[in-house]
Design a protein around this motif. Structure first.
Motif, short mmCIF file in Angstrom:
data_model
loop_
_atom_site.label_atom_id
_atom_site.label_comp_id
_atom_site.label_asym_id
_atom_site.label_seq_id
_atom_site.Cartn_x
_atom_site.Cartn_y
_atom_site.Cartn_z
N THR A 83 5.97 -16.23 14.54
CA THR A 83 6.20 -17.02 13.44
C THR A 83 7.50 -18.61 14.66
OG1 THR A 83 7.51 -17.50 11.96
CG2 THR A 83 5.26 -17.10 11.46
N TYR A 84 7.63 -19.84 14.54
CA TYR A 84 8.62 -20.80 14.96
C TYR A 84 9.34 -20.44 14.24
CZ TYR A 84 5.89 -23.13 18.50
OH TYR A 84 4.91 -23.67 19.78
N ASP A 85 9.59 -20.11 13.20
CA ASP A 85 10.92 -19.98 12.22
C ASP A 85 11.78 -18.02 12.65
OD1 ASP A 85 10.40 -21.62 10.22
OD2 ASP A 85 9.63 -21.05 9.47
N ASP A 86 11.28 -17.08 13.27
CA ASP A 86 11.71 -16.35 14.17
C ASP A 86 12.25 -16.50 15.35
OD1 ASP A 86 10.30 -14.84 12.10
OD2 ASP A 86 8.13 -14.23 13.33
N ALA A 87 11.59 -16.79 15.65
CA ALA A 87 12.61 -17.89 16.89
C ALA A 87 13.99 -18.43 16.59
CB ALA A 87 11.61 -18.60 18.05
N LEU A 88 13.24 -19.65 15.51
CA LEU A 88 14.66 -20.38 15.14
C LEU A 88 15.58 -19.23 15.06
CD1 LEU A 88 12.95 -23.41 13.71
CD2 LEU A 88 14.17 -23.19 16.36
N ALA A 89 15.53 -18.06 13.72
CA ALA A 89 16.65 -17.48 13.31
C ALA A 89 17.43 -16.61 14.48
CB ALA A 89 16.08 -16.34 12.71
N ARG A 90 16.34 -15.94 15.88
CA ARG A 90 17.03 -15.66 16.92
C ARG A 90 18.32 -16.85 17.04
NH1 ARG A 90 11.99 -13.14 18.00
NH2 ARG A 90 12.05 -15.18 19.87
N LEU A 91 17.66 -17.83 17.41
CA LEU A 91 18.97 -19.34 18.29
C LEU A 91 19.92 -19.89 17.07
CD1 LEU A 91 16.03 -21.24 19.44
CD2 LEU A 91 17.81 -20.10 20.82
N LYS A 92 20.12 -19.37 16.08
CA LYS A 92 20.39 -20.27 15.03
C LYS A 92 22.19 -19.39 15.49
CE LYS A 92 22.37 -19.13 10.00
NZ LYS A 92 22.01 -18.47 9.04
#
Length: 106
Positions: A83-92
């Motif tokens: 999900t996009y949340d997975d990518a956002l977590a890596r970008l955090k």
């Protein structure tokens, strides 16, 4: 009177250097199942992008991102199950000025 003028020059040069070093980091979140082993890429030049690692459409997105002259492009790959949340977590914890996904960038 020359000393304050020199001091002002150094101060303004330092301020612009700080601004220049912080600008131009773009993050792309792309859904792509071409390659599954690495999910995060960082490019400073279009020539670093391996075309075979991306679908034609996603390679085009990455290439067009460099037309704006960014200092760096961070690409977060999400697979068909992610999900996009997975990518956002890596970008955090990464410094990004302009986050973008394929839906928002069209």
């Amino acid at each position: 009177m020359g000393l304050p003028e020199i001091n002002i020059v150094f101060q303004s040069k330092a301020e612009t250097a700080i601004k220049r070093s912080a600008n131009g980091i773009v993050a792309l979140i792309l859904r792509d199942a071409t390659k599954s082993d690495i999910t995060s890429y960082s490019y400073t030049n279009e020539s670093e992008v391996v075309k075979s690692h991306w679908t034609t459409a996603n390679y085009d997105y990455i290439s067009k991102t460099f037309l704006g002259g960014p200092k760096r492009v961070i690409v977060e790959r999400i697979g068909t199950e992610d999900t996009y949340d997975d990518a956002l977590a890596r970008l955090k914890n990464k410094k990004v000025e302009l986050p973008c996904n394929t839906v928002a960038c069209r």
